[in-house]
Design an enzyme around this catalytic site. Structure first.
Site, PDB file in Angstrom:
ATOM      1  CB  SER A 212     -46.664   3.085  -0.483  1.00 35.35           C
ATOM      2  OG  SER A 212     -45.649   3.752  -1.170  1.00 35.35           O
TER       3      SER A 212
ATOM      4  CG  ASP B 136     -42.054   1.368   3.534  1.00 37.11           C
ATOM      5  OD1 ASP B 136     -41.583   0.628   2.663  1.00 37.11           O
ATOM      6  OD2 ASP B 136     -41.356   2.053   4.319  1.00 37.11           O
TER       7      ASP B 136
ATOM      8  CG  HIS C 253     -42.332   0.250  -0.945  1.00 40.27           C
ATOM      9  ND1 HIS C 253     -42.645   0.988   0.178  1.00 40.27           N
ATOM     10  CD2 HIS C 253     -43.151   0.716  -1.940  1.00 40.27           C
ATOM     11  CE1 HIS C 253     -43.591   1.844  -0.113  1.00 40.27           C
ATOM     12  NE2 HIS C 253     -43.925   1.699  -1.383  1.00 40.27           N
TER      13      HIS C 253
HETATM   14  C1  LIG Z   1     -41.613   1.446 -13.134  1.00 39.64           C
HETATM   15  C2  LIG Z   1     -42.771   1.585 -12.241  1.00 39.64           C
HETATM   16  N1  LIG Z   1     -42.641   2.716 -11.292  1.00 39.64           N
HETATM   17  C3  LIG Z   1     -44.014   3.297 -11.218  1.00 39.64           C
HETATM   18  C4  LIG Z   1     -44.007   4.686 -10.714  1.00 39.64           C
HETATM   19  C5  LIG Z   1     -42.178   2.295  -9.927  1.00 39.64           C
HETATM   20  C6  LIG Z   1     -42.930   0.994  -9.488  1.00 39.64           C
HETATM   21  N2  LIG Z   1     -42.823   0.750  -8.033  1.00 39.64           N
HETATM   22  C7  LIG Z   1     -41.960  -0.342  -7.593  1.00 39.64           C
HETATM   23  C8  LIG Z   1     -42.659  -1.649  -7.838  1.00 39.64           C
HETATM   24  C9  LIG Z   1     -44.100  -2.031  -7.538  1.00 39.64           C
HETATM   25  C10 LIG Z   1     -43.388  -3.226  -8.068  1.00 39.64           C
HETATM   26  C11 LIG Z   1     -43.869  -4.611  -8.365  1.00 39.64           C
HETATM   27  C12 LIG Z   1     -45.185  -4.956  -8.105  1.00 39.64           C
HETATM   28  C13 LIG Z   1     -45.618  -6.236  -8.429  1.00 39.64           C
HETATM   29  C14 LIG Z   1     -44.729  -7.141  -9.002  1.00 39.64           C
HETATM   30  C15 LIG Z   1     -45.207  -8.522  -9.338  1.00 39.64           C
HETATM   31  F1  LIG Z   1     -44.415  -9.092 -10.206  1.00 39.64           F
HETATM   32  F2  LIG Z   1     -45.197  -9.257  -8.202  1.00 39.64           F
HETATM   33  F3  LIG Z   1     -46.439  -8.440  -9.823  1.00 39.64           F
HETATM   34  C16 LIG Z   1     -43.408  -6.801  -9.272  1.00 39.64           C
HETATM   35  C17 LIG Z   1     -42.948  -5.507  -8.939  1.00 39.64           C
HETATM   36  C18 LIG Z   1     -42.846  -2.311  -9.157  1.00 39.64           C
HETATM   37  C19 LIG Z   1     -42.212  -2.936  -7.203  1.00 39.64           C
HETATM   38  C20 LIG Z   1     -43.516   1.537  -7.159  1.00 39.64           C
HETATM   39  O1  LIG Z   1     -44.304   2.371  -7.564  1.00 39.64           O
HETATM   40  C21 LIG Z   1     -43.335   1.364  -5.633  1.00 39.64           C
HETATM   41  N3  LIG Z   1     -44.465   2.081  -5.002  1.00 39.64           N
HETATM   42  C22 LIG Z   1     -45.627   1.444  -4.690  1.00 39.64           C
HETATM   43  S1  LIG Z   1     -45.776  -0.205  -5.040  1.00 39.64           S
HETATM   44  C23 LIG Z   1     -47.455  -0.646  -4.531  1.00 39.64           C
HETATM   45  C24 LIG Z   1     -47.883  -1.869  -5.236  1.00 39.64           C
HETATM   46  C25 LIG Z   1     -48.113  -1.819  -6.613  1.00 39.64           C
HETATM   47  C26 LIG Z   1     -48.442  -2.967  -7.304  1.00 39.64           C
HETATM   48  C27 LIG Z   1     -48.528  -4.160  -6.589  1.00 39.64           C
HETATM   49  F4  LIG Z   1     -48.868  -5.266  -7.272  1.00 39.64           F
HETATM   50  C28 LIG Z   1     -48.328  -4.226  -5.234  1.00 39.64           C
HETATM   51  C29 LIG Z   1     -47.982  -3.073  -4.567  1.00 39.64           C
HETATM   52  N4  LIG Z   1     -46.660   2.048  -4.107  1.00 39.64           N
HETATM   53  C30 LIG Z   1     -46.609   3.392  -3.831  1.00 39.64           C
HETATM   54  O2  LIG Z   1     -47.578   3.955  -3.297  1.00 39.64           O
HETATM   55  C31 LIG Z   1     -45.415   4.085  -4.175  1.00 39.64           C
HETATM   56  C32 LIG Z   1     -44.375   3.433  -4.763  1.00 39.64           C
HETATM   57  C33 LIG Z   1     -43.305   4.322  -5.034  1.00 39.64           C
HETATM   58  C34 LIG Z   1     -43.695   5.579  -4.595  1.00 39.64           C
HETATM   59  C35 LIG Z   1     -45.056   5.515  -4.022  1.00 39.64           C
END
Ligand SMILES: CCN(CC)CCN(C[C@]12C[C@](c3ccc(C(F)(F)F)cc3)(C1)C2)C(=O)Cn1c(SCc2ccc(F)cc2)nc(=O)c2c1C=CC2
Length: 398
Positions: A242, A265, A320
């Site tokens: 990402s 991704d 993702h």
């Molecule tokens: C409202 C929050 N808002 C922030 C800007 C969007 C939040 N979001 C979607 C999420 C991460 C999610 C997640 C994690 C972990 C649990 C758990 F419960 F398992 F812990 C649940 C739910 C919340 C799915 C993303 O950011 C997606 N994303 C990610 S997720 C990378 C990641 C982060 C934390 C982790 F533990 C594992 C992986 N990496 C990127 O580089 C980019 C994006 C979007 C664009 C660029």
């Protein structure tokens, strides 16, 4: 393993011929230093134990901030759900390889940190790679820490008896965008810092490989001198998820030692437009089915080249979060509810991604292994793969 009722859950063990060790490294006492977890081929040892998947509770606090949920509540939930998981590697196990190891620098996504991609990193290490999973200090990680020297007043104020070394552990948490703050300038500055941190991690491994003593401020039982002359510094790649995928492209552009890059991704938003014609190495985009959109794909297609190998596949039934470890750590329905799992079995998804990655690495690092048996995956030849993308991109947008 996880709590008894879900003992079928856990991060899948690596499939390669080598046992996997892991240990942490932090250079010098500033936020500008480098901090990474390395995964490496190790000797089989019974006594080494597996480290906790999330090293300390501050990471759960940071995750709560990132997900904009209450800290105290979420710390208990995360601890209950994920607190007891171990990663598929032996902490500080002695390094063992009878050949020089190719090197991968891994870059995590927004809101992640260095330990969350152990299914990818441990698999590569079991196949003979040394993998440094960097923890970024650009405030894109949920949490990270560094040490700084105590100030005069701190030294003065503490009781003389407790005065350990004069270092203070400082925590840095995820920085969310301020209200109305535009995203690009923040992310563009971060992706440049992230690339520099990947290059600094590589430079540190080069020093370790050439026997130059480097100081690890973390007290580990691992003997870093055993890595002297163990790494093949002509076979170096960058891999990332990402935001980490964008970091891969930025790092390839800045450092020609990276012979190729694999973007899992990728999120292309942080990258400058003028960067696309400057990057010269082969790049492999491995996309999930649900995350991508036309604008992001058309940025990837700007890297298409007739002379440099640029490949793209999409894994059917993935989301993702199919790349980080969370996808293995919850039951089916809660995983799908939280978008941590897609329709495709998470272990099959990461297996396809890892095999395609290994085939691409063999091809562009000139490895003499048998990863080329997975070449067809690079062209999407599998029932669970799409060659290119499922996203419709207007021809004019490319
Ligand atoms: C409202 C929050 N808002 C922030 C800007 C969007 C939040 N979001 C979607 C999420 C991460 C999610 C997640 C994690 C972990 C649990 C758990 F419960 F398992 F812990 C649940 C739910 C919340 C799915 C993303 O950011 C997606 N994303 C990610 S997720 C990378 C990641 C982060 C934390 C982790 F533990 C594992 C992986 N990496 C990127 O580089 C980019 C994006 C979007 C664009 C660029």
């Amino acid at each position: 393993m996880g709590n008894t009722c879900s003992n079928h859950l856990g991060i899948p063990p690596a499939k390669g011929p080598n046992a996997v060790g892991c240990t942490d490294f932090m250079m010098d006492h500033t936020v500008k230093g480098t901090f990474f977890r390395i995964y490496y081929p190790c000797q089989e040892t019974e006594k080494a134990e597996r480290p906790d998947w999330v090293p300390c509770k501050e990471y759960f606090n940071g995750l709560a901030d990132f997900m904009k949920i209450n800290r105290t509540l979420s710390e208990r939930i995360f601890n209950y759900l994920f607190g007891s998981f171990k990663i598929p590697a032996f902490l500080d196990a002695p390094f063992k390889s009878n050949e020089k190891c190719p090197v991968v620098i891994f870059s995590h996504g927004l809101g992640a940190f260095r330990t969350l991609y152990s299914a990818v990193c441990a698999e590569l290490a079991s196949q003979g790679f040394i993998v440094a999973s960097v923890e970024h200090r650009d405030q894109s990680a949920s949490a990270t820490y560094y040490f700084r020297e105590k100030t005069e007043s701190e030294r003065a104020s503490e009781t003389s008896a407790s005065a350990q070394d004069n270092l203070v552990q400082e925590w840095m948490y995820y920085r969310s965008l301020k209200h109305g703050e535009s995203e690009f300038p923040v992310r563009n500055k971060q992706v440049k810092q992230r690339a520099d941190e990947c290059i600094l991690a590589l430079d540190t491994l080069i020093k370790i490989n050439s026997g130059i003593p480097v100081q690890n401020v973390l007290k580990t039982q691992f003997d870093w001198t055993t890595l002297e002359n163990s790494m093949d510094m002509c076979r170096i790649a960058a891999v990332g998820h990402s935001f980490g995928g964008a970091t891969v492209i930025e790092a390839l552009c800045k450092e020609v030692k990276f012979k190729c890059g694999i973007a899992l991704d990728a999120w292309m938003t942080p990258l400058d437009d003028e960067l696309y014609h400057r990057v010269k190495q082969p790049i492999f985009f491995i996309n999930s089915e649900k995350f991508q959109w036309a604008g992001n794909i058309s940025r990837m297609r700007k890297l298409d080249s007739a002379v440099i190998q640029r490949k793209m596949i999409t894994i059917r039934g993935t989301v993702h979060q199919s790349f980080p470890d969370f996808t293995f750590l919850t039951g089916n329905w809660i995983g799908k509810l939280m978008k941590l799992k897609g329709e495709l079995d998470p272990e099959l998804a990461i297996d396809l991604s890892n095999k395609a990655t290994l085939a691409f690495l063999q091809r562009h690092l000139g490895l003499e292994k048998n990863f080329n048996r997975w070449d067809p995956l690079i062209d999407g030849q599998d029932e669970n793969l799409i060659q290119g993308t499922n996203v419709t991109v207007l021809q004019s947008a490319i």
